[in-house]
Design an enzyme around this catalytic site. Structure first.
Site, PDB file in Angstrom:
ATOM      1  N   CYS B  77       0.835  -1.212   0.000  1.00 11.49           N
ATOM      2  CA  CYS B  77       0.000   0.000   0.000  1.00 11.49           C
ATOM      3  C   CYS B  77       0.869   1.262   0.000  1.00 11.49           C
ATOM      4  O   CYS B  77       1.581   1.510  -0.954  1.00 11.49           O
ATOM      5  CB  CYS B  77      -0.985  -0.036   1.169  1.00 11.49           C
ATOM      6  N   HIS B 186      -3.942  -4.949  -0.087  1.00 12.35           N
ATOM      7  CA  HIS B 186      -3.549  -5.491   1.215  1.00 12.35           C
ATOM      8  C   HIS B 186      -3.619  -7.020   1.185  1.00 12.35           C
ATOM      9  O   HIS B 186      -4.681  -7.585   1.415  1.00 12.35           O
ATOM     10  CB  HIS B 186      -4.467  -4.942   2.315  1.00 12.35           C
ATOM     11  N   GLU B 188      -2.655  -9.017   3.315  1.00 12.47           N
ATOM     12  CA  GLU B 188      -2.990  -9.501   4.664  1.00 12.47           C
ATOM     13  C   GLU B 188      -4.493  -9.486   4.917  1.00 12.47           C
ATOM     14  O   GLU B 188      -4.957 -10.051   5.905  1.00 12.47           O
ATOM     15  CB  GLU B 188      -2.234  -8.668   5.714  1.00 12.47           C
TER      16      GLU B 188
END
Lengths: 250, 204
Positions: B77, B186, B188
């Protein structure tokens, strides 16, 4: 192309999932993490966990739960309920939440929106609005729908947008629990006046209702609880259906 | 395997830590030169504003250190944006690892909202956009996987682009140059697809 999102909402009391039907009468619907994981596996795009316990101990239990959710679930999740000040937001984001949803506290003190946006960024700030049609038009309600205010839905949503909210989560109290579809007209008005995403909530009963919230209500996301919790609609089938209807879905 | 996460004023990074732990790795969060230099993998996460984060990196001499790293590095990001030359966000000079400038989304249609927030697909192999083969970072995801994005600024298409995302216009969803990798989304928070990308990075 950005996909429309399907968001199951889990109400949490004392660490367990519950769902109010028309805001009263709670039925138990399972363990919050197992349920969240099951939804994530079925293809849910995000999860919302609402803490409906108000006590101090309840809040502590919920914060611990948020930490466990963050460790075990690999899609974004929003938490809400009992958030009154910046320190509450800090505590929940630190526990691992991606976004926080504020409702009554924002109406009582709108500056809270500016503060959250400034400290943590607009993207973490979801402003939830419970509203109902009255003789004076759509009015906002406080305290889980128990207290009517003078605020107009559209005026308040625009103010929240301008103060730095990242998303509006609009629940129509007239439609909630009735299972006859979302408040598509009001949703479409919101979508045309706001520059931030709108999440539709209240009224999901059949798969067509989700389609209509996207095509007629121009919602960016649709949220539901009991239709998912009680297996009336499976998220996997819902997404297959929406894809066939030509809606961009993950 | 030693995985280090660059510690700086990047907002909340616990979701990156959690994601690595789900992959069986316990990362070290550090701004220590020696620890970063010796790690097998370095992750440069991010959430925040370009100018304040760059100022912090310079004050702590992390800017040069990151550029000098030789092991696989993954920017996420704002981490990806800071690895570029310059950002329109507060007119910020960045690290210059990727020779490209970060722009702000300028949508012309009402439905394209800024920030882009949600799941969008990333094209990992496209003749049209000169991504001729799938980069090892993005292997095993299918042709058009969906990943989770939250951002207002973007990296235009450039020679380092390894994944193309379309929002307002086609732009770089992921970059690769030498030992430096970067993703705008992202991983994650991107479900099983994101987890595979993290595992791919660990296996590089």
């Amino acid at each position: 192309m950005l996909a429309k999102r399907i968001i199951p909402c889990l109400d949490i009391k004392d660490g367990q999932t519950v769902k109010g039907v028309n805001f009263v009468g709670l039925r138990s619907a399972g363990d919050p993490i197992e349920l969240g994981k099951a939804y994530s596996d079925q293809g849910a795009d995000e999860l919302v966990y609402l803490d409906i316990t108000a006590s101090h101990e309840g809040r502590k239990t919920f914060t611990e739960l948020v930490g466990r959710i963050a460790r075990e679930i690999n899609i974004p999740f929003t938490v809400g309920g009992g958030i009154n000040e910046l320190s509450d937001v800090d505590r929940l984001l630190n526990a691992g939440a991606d976004k926080v949803s504020i409702n009554s506290a924002a109406i009582r003190r709108p500056e809270l929106i500016d503060e959250i946006a400034r400290h943590f960024g607009s993207q973490v700030c979801v402003v939830a609005i419970d509203a109902k049609q009255t003789a004076q038009g759509w009015r906002c309600f406080l305290n889980g729908g128990r207290l009517e205010t003078e605020r107009d839905l559209f005026v308040w949503a625009k103010e929240a947008n301008d103060r730095g909210a990242g998303e509006i989560l609009f629940t129509s109290m007239d439609h909630d629990g009735v299972k006859e579809g979302f408040a598509n007209e009001a949703l479409a008005s919101l979508a045309s006046t706001l520059s931030i995403p709108v999440i539709a909530s209240g009224g999901a009963g059949r798969m067509e209702h989700f389609r209509d919230a996207f095509t007629e209500g121009h919602a960016d996301a649709a949220l539901a609880a009991s239709v998912f919790h009680f297996g009336e609609i499976s998220i996997k089938e819902l997404k297959e259906y929406l894809r066939k209807e030509g809606i961009c879905i993950r | 395997m030693k995985v280090a996460i660059v510690k700086y004023n990047a907002g909340n990074i616990c979701s990156v830590v959690n994601a690595l732990e789900r992959c069986g790795v316990t990362p070290i969060l550090t701004d220590d030169f020696e620890v970063l230099k010796c790690a097998d993998r370095v992750i440069f996460p991010g959430q925040g504003q370009a100018n304040t984060t760059m100022t912090y990196l310079r004050e702590h001499h992390l800017d040069q250190l990151i550029k000098d790293l030789r092991q696989p590095v993954l920017g996420i990001c704002i981490g990806m944006q800071l690895m570029c030359r310059h950002s329109e966000e507060a007119d910020t000079d960045c690290l210059g690892i990727f020779d490209v400038d970060v722009k702000r989304f300028q949508p012309t249609r009402r439905e394209d909202k800024v920030p882009q927030m949600g799941w969008n697909s990333i094209n990992v192999k496209s003749e049209e956009w000169s991504v001729k083969s799938v980069d090892p970072l993005l292997e095993g995801l299918g042709p058009l996987p969906f990943v989770y994005y939250v951002h207002s600024y973007y990296v235009p298409l450039c020679p380092y682009t390894i994944g193309v995302t379309d929002y307002v216009q086609p732009y770089s969803g992921a970059l690769h140059k030498d030992n430096f990798y970067a993703v705008q989304f992202h991983p994650e928070k991107s479900g099983p697809v994101g987890e595979r990308i993290i595992r791919n990075f660990l296996a590089l």
